[in-house]
Design a protein around this motif. Structure first.
Motif, PDB file in Angstrom:
ATOM      1  N   VAL A   7      -7.630  -2.126  -2.812  1.00 34.26           N
ATOM      2  CA  VAL A   7      -7.601  -1.604  -1.446  1.00 34.26           C
ATOM      3  C   VAL A   7      -6.186  -1.160  -1.084  1.00 34.26           C
ATOM      4  CG1 VAL A   7      -7.974  -2.190   0.978  1.00 34.26           C
ATOM      5  CG2 VAL A   7      -9.583  -2.979  -0.764  1.00 34.26           C
ATOM      6  N   SER A  10      -5.712   2.179  -2.667  1.00 36.16           N
ATOM      7  CA  SER A  10      -6.504   3.178  -1.962  1.00 36.16           C
ATOM      8  C   SER A  10      -5.827   3.599  -0.665  1.00 36.16           C
ATOM      9  CB  SER A  10      -7.902   2.615  -1.670  1.00 36.16           C
ATOM     10  OG  SER A  10      -8.664   3.514  -0.890  1.00 36.16           O
ATOM     11  N   CYS A  11      -5.294   2.625   0.071  1.00 38.16           N
ATOM     12  CA  CYS A  11      -4.590   2.943   1.319  1.00 38.16           C
ATOM     13  C   CYS A  11      -3.337   3.770   1.055  1.00 38.16           C
ATOM     14  CB  CYS A  11      -4.234   1.663   2.062  1.00 38.16           C
ATOM     15  SG  CYS A  11      -5.636   0.864   2.868  1.00 38.16           S
ATOM     16  N   LEU A  14      -4.490   7.308   0.563  1.00 45.78           N
ATOM     17  CA  LEU A  14      -4.857   7.893   1.849  1.00 45.78           C
ATOM     18  C   LEU A  14      -3.623   8.204   2.682  1.00 45.78           C
ATOM     19  CD1 LEU A  14      -7.909   5.640   2.755  1.00 45.78           C
ATOM     20  CD2 LEU A  14      -7.958   8.139   2.668  1.00 45.78           C
ATOM     21  N   HIS A  15      -2.672   7.290   2.680  1.00 42.70           N
ATOM     22  CA  HIS A  15      -1.447   7.497   3.450  1.00 42.70           C
ATOM     23  C   HIS A  15      -0.704   8.746   2.960  1.00 42.70           C
ATOM     24  CE1 HIS A  15       2.065   6.207   5.849  1.00 42.70           C
ATOM     25  NE2 HIS A  15       2.769   6.723   4.852  1.00 42.70           N
ATOM     26  N   VAL A  48      -1.678   4.682   7.093  1.00 43.42           N
ATOM     27  CA  VAL A  48      -2.899   4.035   6.613  1.00 43.42           C
ATOM     28  C   VAL A  48      -2.455   2.760   5.905  1.00 43.42           C
ATOM     29  CG1 VAL A  48      -4.993   4.232   5.246  1.00 43.42           C
ATOM     30  CG2 VAL A  48      -3.985   6.286   6.276  1.00 43.42           C
ATOM     31  N   VAL A  49      -2.911   1.617   6.415  1.00 46.99           N
ATOM     32  CA  VAL A  49      -2.446   0.334   5.883  1.00 46.99           C
ATOM     33  C   VAL A  49      -3.631  -0.571   5.573  1.00 46.99           C
ATOM     34  CG1 VAL A  49      -0.235   0.440   7.096  1.00 46.99           C
ATOM     35  CG2 VAL A  49      -2.203  -0.644   8.196  1.00 46.99           C
ATOM     36  N   PRO A  50      -3.476  -1.445   4.571  1.00 42.54           N
ATOM     37  CA  PRO A  50      -4.526  -2.415   4.281  1.00 42.54           C
ATOM     38  C   PRO A  50      -4.336  -3.682   5.103  1.00 42.54           C
ATOM     39  CG  PRO A  50      -2.833  -2.550   2.609  1.00 42.54           C
ATOM     40  CD  PRO A  50      -2.390  -1.487   3.578  1.00 42.54           C
ATOM     41  N   GLN A  55      -9.291  -1.390   5.684  1.00 41.49           N
ATOM     42  CA  GLN A  55      -8.371  -0.256   5.751  1.00 41.49           C
ATOM     43  C   GLN A  55      -8.231   0.201   7.198  1.00 41.49           C
ATOM     44  OE1 GLN A  55     -10.720   2.145   2.898  1.00 41.49           O
ATOM     45  NE2 GLN A  55      -8.956   2.034   1.532  1.00 41.49           N
ATOM     46  N   THR A  57      -6.607   3.171   9.513  1.00 39.77           N
ATOM     47  CA  THR A  57      -5.978   4.486   9.654  1.00 39.77           C
ATOM     48  C   THR A  57      -5.556   4.642  11.110  1.00 39.77           C
ATOM     49  OG1 THR A  57      -7.351   5.418   7.889  1.00 39.77           O
ATOM     50  CG2 THR A  57      -6.282   6.975   9.381  1.00 39.77           C
ATOM     51  N   HIS A  66     -11.163   2.103  11.428  1.00 42.27           N
ATOM     52  CA  HIS A  66     -11.284   0.922  10.563  1.00 42.27           C
ATOM     53  C   HIS A  66     -12.398   1.156   9.554  1.00 42.27           C
ATOM     54  CE1 HIS A  66     -13.627  -2.939   9.920  1.00 42.27           C
ATOM     55  NE2 HIS A  66     -12.496  -3.180   9.270  1.00 42.27           N
TER      56      HIS A  66
END
Length: 261
Positions: A7, A10-11, A14-15, A48-50, A55, A57, A66
């Motif tokens: 995760v 993944s974040c 996305l970030h 974007v943070v876990p 997740q 955004t 979320h």
């Protein structure tokens, strides 16, 4: 289900694709948030943070999208004018800017909340093994709230510590020579256990190749190795499914290195 390290990665992806850019297209394809989608167009993605396996955004308009991957969720990316991956009915979220569209497929959770109300969706979580709030002593205290519970169940309870799943549960317990059915109160050194879990996840949060927790081709000591010889003692690895009703999960262990009782 992806664990905290997956995760986290993944974040980060996305970030990199979304942060600092205004959203030109937004679709949140869930009943609770669909009507608000268009109101997010034009807002800039701050980050974007876990948070454990969740997740977040965050947008500069004070909103947070979320999401949670659950078992089958994933994010894919296409050029702004590119063809969306499908099938269409599996798309839960579309977040696009002038360059990229992030496509959330089969996401297990999608919510829209005010950023200052994120606790509504992640406030129940314990300290994040990979987050800035990581607090090993609080994690230990949380585990000890139910001393008779098995350590195997307690480690997967995200209210105790957030981010660990079946992979790192199995590997952490093996490293500490603890049987998963040992009561929390019977674990000799809980602090060493949570430190081991944090170390293993942290080793794999980066973008490079997966860092194995063990030497050899399998890359793991016990996870997914039922019936194979333990890399340490050559005893056959055992596997069973257990846990609270409807929440049963597979667990692997070495009966010689991790004896019960």
């Amino acid at each position: 289900m992806p664990e905290g390290d997956a995760v986290f990665r993944s974040c980060a992806t996305l970030h990199d694709a979304l942060a600092g850019r205004a959203l030109t297209h937004v679709e949140l394809r869930v009943p609770s948030a669909a009507a608000a989608s268009q109101g997010l167009v034009g807002q800039r993605v701050v980050e974007v943070v876990p948070r454990g396996k969740h997740q977040l955004t965050r947008l500069d308009g004070g909103w947070t999208i979320h999401t949670h991957l659950r078992m089958e969720g994933t994010w894919k990316f296409v050029d702004a004018q590119g063809r969306l991956p499908g099938p269409d009915h599996e798309i839960r979220v579309l977040l696009g800017n002038d360059e990229t569209v992030a496509v959330g497929l089969r996401l297990g959770m999608v919510d829209l909340v005010r950023t200052d109300h994120e606790d509504e969706v992640v406030g129940h979580l314990g300290p994040d093994l990979l987050g800035p709030d990581w607090d090993e002593e609080l994690a230990v205290a949380n585990l000890l709230r139910e001393p008779s519970r098995t350590i195997g169940e307690a480690l997967l309870d995200q209210r105790n510590l957030a981010g660990i799943g079946t992979i790192y549960r199995a590997e952490s317990l093996f490293h500490q020579r603890i049987n998963p059915r040992t009561p929390v109160a019977g674990v000799p050194d809980l602090l060493a256990l949570v430190r081991t879990a944090q170390r293993l996840l942290a080793a794999n949060k980066g973008p490079g190749p997966w860092v194995p927790t063990a030497s050899g081709r399998d890359g793991r000591w016990v996870y997914g190795r039922a019936g194979k010889p333990c890399p340490r003692c050559r005893t056959r690895i055992q596997c069973e499914e257990y846990g609270p009703t409807t929440q049963e999960r597979l667990v692997w262990w070495c009966p010689r290195c991790q004896p019960f009782g």
